[in-house]
Design an enzyme around this catalytic site. Structure first.
Site, short mmCIF file in Angstrom:
data_model
loop_
_atom_site.label_atom_id
_atom_site.label_comp_id
_atom_site.label_asym_id
_atom_site.label_seq_id
_atom_site.Cartn_x
_atom_site.Cartn_y
_atom_site.Cartn_z
N SER A 1 8.68 -12.73 -124.85
CA SER A 1 9.26 -12.78 -126.20
C SER A 1 10.21 -13.93 -126.46
CB SER A 1 9.98 -11.45 -126.50
OG SER A 1 11.06 -11.25 -125.62
N LYS B 1 17.39 -6.12 -130.02
CA LYS B 1 17.60 -7.57 -129.91
C LYS B 1 18.48 -8.10 -131.04
CE LYS B 1 13.44 -8.42 -127.22
NZ LYS B 1 12.10 -9.01 -127.13
#
Length: 347
Positions: free
Chosen positions: A244, A289
């Site tokens: 990611s 996140k």
């Protein structure tokens, strides 16, 4: 003892028993929480540049291009207890998900960790390729053997790391090219390969076998494309896995290779997978996140299109979401944030 006192005593005992059971009862869930965030323009835990480029002039940028991570508790090797799961459900920055979401059935925690490391390595290579493609810097590809399947024609003849130079005299430049050429032959036909191993070329002729469907000719290898770069790029992130961070790696490489400050001194964070062609893909754990990014000081968060819906619903105060569909688009959006022309797509 009065009836009321007896009832309270029994109730208290039951509560204590339930609390004890809850603290000891493991459940098949995993708690996802905000993890560490690192500036791709800065240094790693060892004090070394997180991204180091040799053989090409580089430029400093005092801003931030942070990638963010998710940490977890639980898993087959150490399941969380019932109370931990219940507490996590009540916390806005924690997600409680079924164990198989993170650890597929029939895969150990070690296997999952190894796969995460492989995905990180692949994402770094794709990020490097995407950055150079965006800058118009030429690079070449090579097709290599990632693994050899047992009991298939390639076993004992090919090995991981072999570069496929040619197939039936045709120069190979991509994995898809090998797939297309193999599909044109019949099962049982030969495949004449030229492979490079340890810098030396050698010829290997294999007789194809049927794949598990019985319809396609194969030799029993898993191939992958690797890129040959005109200069050296090292990305050192320590014990971090998964794909990611690709988008942020690409942006940082571009920033280091261009004299202008991409960030304009701003604190920008983001996430997203990246292909060599610069396409940004969705990731998991977007809520955690974003929390990690905001706590670290980020004011702008680059968000893959596929994560926009979830991100918008859980956006922390003070964090601006900028939609990132492609590397080029993300680069243009950052330029617009710094006073340049162009629209800034949001979620």
């Amino acid at each position: 003892m009065s009836r009321r006192a007896a009832t309270l005593t029994v109730a208290s005992v039951l509560v204590l028993v339930l609390a004890l059971v809850g603290s000891l009862m493991p459940v098949p869930y995993v708690a996802l929480m905000p993890g560490p965030t690192s500036n791709t323009l800065g240094t790693n835990e060892k004090g070394e540049p997180l991204i180091k480029i040799d053989g090409r002039r580089t430029y400093d940028d005092k801003g931030h291009l942070n990638f963010v991570t998710v940490t977890y508790r639980g898993g087959p090797g150490g399941r969380i207890d019932l109370f931990t799961a219940l507490r996590g459900w009540l916390q806005s920055d924690t997600a409680i998900v079924p164990e198989e979401t993170i650890f597929p059935k029939n895969e150990s925690q070690k296997q999952v960790d190894q796969e995460n490391v492989r995905q990180m390595q692949d994402s770094q290579q794709s990020a490097e390729a995407a950055a150079l493609n965006e800058l118009g810097i030429k690079l070449s590809t090579q097709t290599v053997v990632n693994s050899v399947q047992k009991g298939m024609p390639a076993e004992g003849r090919l090995q991981p790391g072999d570069e496929i130079v040619s197939l039936d005299g045709t120069k190979i430049t991509s994995t898809s090219q090998v797939t297309d050429l193999m599909a044109k032959r019949k099962i049982g036909a030969s495949a004449a390969l030229t492979v490079k191993r340890s810098g030396k070329e050698q010829k290997v002729t294999l007789t194809t076998a049927a794949d598990p469907t019985g319809k396609r000719p194969v030799v029993g290898v898993v191939l992958g494309d690797q890129y040959k770069f005109p200069f050296k790029i090292d990305i050192s992130v320590g014990d971090v896995g998964g794909p990611s961070a690709g988008l942020m790696f690409s942006l940082a490489i571009i920033d280091k290779l261009t004299p202008e400050s991409m960030t304009g001194g701003k604190f920008i964070a983001g996430t997203g997978t990246i292909t060599a062609e610069g396409k940004v893909g969705p990731i998991g754990g977007i809520q955690q996140k974003m929390v990690a990014a905001r706590k670290a000081g980020a004011t702008t968060f680059l968000t893959p299109k596929g994560n926009c819906s979830d991100a918008k619903a859980a956006k922390p105060d003070g964090l601006r979401l900028v939609r990132a569909d492609t590397l080029h688009g993300a680069r243009e959006s950052i330029a617009a944030l710094n006073g340049g022309k162009g629209e800034i797509p949001s979620c």
